[in-house]
Scaffold this motif. Sequence first.
Motif, short mmCIF file in Angstrom:
data_model
loop_
_atom_site.label_atom_id
_atom_site.label_comp_id
_atom_site.label_asym_id
_atom_site.label_seq_id
_atom_site.Cartn_x
_atom_site.Cartn_y
_atom_site.Cartn_z
N ASP A 106 62.91 23.91 35.13
CA ASP A 106 63.95 23.06 35.52
C ASP A 106 64.13 22.86 37.14
O ASP A 106 64.43 21.58 37.37
N LEU A 107 64.14 23.84 37.90
CA LEU A 107 64.18 23.72 39.39
C LEU A 107 63.05 22.69 39.64
O LEU A 107 63.20 21.79 40.32
N TYR A 108 61.68 22.93 39.36
CA TYR A 108 60.67 22.21 39.62
C TYR A 108 60.74 20.62 39.41
O TYR A 108 60.49 19.81 40.10
N GLU A 109 61.32 20.37 38.07
CA GLU A 109 61.44 18.87 37.60
C GLU A 109 62.40 18.43 38.43
O GLU A 109 62.29 17.19 38.88
N ARG A 110 63.56 18.92 38.87
CA ARG A 110 64.79 18.33 39.73
C ARG A 110 64.01 18.07 40.92
O ARG A 110 63.97 16.93 41.70
N TYR A 111 63.16 19.03 41.47
CA TYR A 111 62.49 18.65 42.80
C TYR A 111 61.47 17.70 42.99
O TYR A 111 61.60 16.68 43.76
N ILE A 112 60.63 17.51 41.85
CA ILE A 112 59.68 16.37 41.91
C ILE A 112 60.47 15.20 41.71
O ILE A 112 60.23 14.11 42.12
N SER A 113 61.50 15.00 40.78
CA SER A 113 62.04 13.72 40.25
C SER A 113 62.80 13.23 41.69
O SER A 113 63.23 12.02 41.68
N THR A 114 63.44 14.30 42.33
CA THR A 114 64.25 13.78 43.64
C THR A 114 63.28 13.54 44.84
O THR A 114 63.39 12.42 45.76
N ARG A 115 62.28 14.43 45.09
CA ARG A 115 61.58 14.23 46.22
C ARG A 115 60.28 13.52 46.30
O ARG A 115 59.94 13.18 47.26
N HIS A 116 59.75 13.57 45.16
CA HIS A 116 58.41 13.19 45.14
C HIS A 116 58.16 12.18 43.77
O HIS A 116 57.18 11.99 43.14
N ARG A 117 59.14 11.15 43.52
CA ARG A 117 59.32 10.30 42.24
C ARG A 117 58.29 9.16 42.48
O ARG A 117 57.39 8.83 41.36
N ASN A 118 57.72 8.98 43.73
CA ASN A 118 56.70 8.01 43.88
C ASN A 118 55.10 8.86 44.10
O ASN A 118 54.26 7.85 44.32
N GLY A 119 55.14 10.00 43.85
CA GLY A 119 53.87 10.67 44.21
C GLY A 119 53.17 11.07 42.96
O GLY A 119 53.35 10.60 41.70
N SER A 120 51.67 11.52 42.96
CA SER A 120 51.01 11.84 41.95
C SER A 120 51.38 12.82 41.25
O SER A 120 50.97 13.03 39.88
N MET A 121 52.41 13.63 41.45
CA MET A 121 53.06 14.83 40.62
C MET A 121 54.15 14.44 39.56
O MET A 121 54.35 15.25 38.99
N TYR A 122 54.50 13.21 39.99
CA TYR A 122 55.55 12.50 38.98
C TYR A 122 54.93 12.06 37.67
O TYR A 122 54.01 11.24 37.99
N PRO A 123 55.39 12.34 36.82
CA PRO A 123 56.54 13.28 36.25
C PRO A 123 56.06 14.64 36.32
O PRO A 123 54.95 15.04 35.99
#
Length: 234
Positions: A106-123
Amino acid sequence: MASQSIRIGVMAPSSCSYLAEQEESVAVVLDPELHTDRGYGFLVQSGFRRSGNNIYRPYCRACTACHSLRVDTFGFIPSRSQKRHLSQLKRLTVELKDKMDREWFDLYERYISTRHRNGSMYPASKQDFSSFVQSDWQTSKYLHLYENGTLIAIAVTDVLENGYSAIYSFFEPEHPWSLGSLCVLAQIKQARTNDIPWLYLGFQIDACSAMNYKQKFKPHQRYVAGSWIDGDQF
């Protein structure tokens, strides 16, 4: 481990993820006998890094901007801002664990969605995360930071014979504190407690603003042309 020749495979060049005008290529270690915790500990001292089960370092023909960087944990002297962060760290509970808490994703998902939405790790994906940070042969620990009992950050840390290697950190993206820096400070503190002399922070690229936080932890060394050099020379 005595010095030895290393068989590598060189990846084809591609656009650099950090310097827009450059192409990047990496050298990947091929020797299966080096894909062990002891072998990797030896290779880290020669400027290599791990991603999943792959051990690599930059092998770019036209660019030498990437330097492996390691912090002298025993000699570490915090800057003024880092002293402020250390005061914040004292208000948190820090635990080094063999596994991540159940609420990690849950923490990791919030982090990726907020900080790296345009990156390769999203979603965010548990499988992608596992293939990136975990290894079949390397011992990793998970440094947990809690605020009033609530998980706010995790730093994935490889445990080597002579050092810790910071693999990846994620944290509460809307938190007002600099949790990325707090993760590094917590790793330095943990290393000193356990008599670990070095914290390896991966590659430093001076022209990449996203990486400049690494060189703020002093004293540190960079791996350049086969030797570790005092970071103050740069």
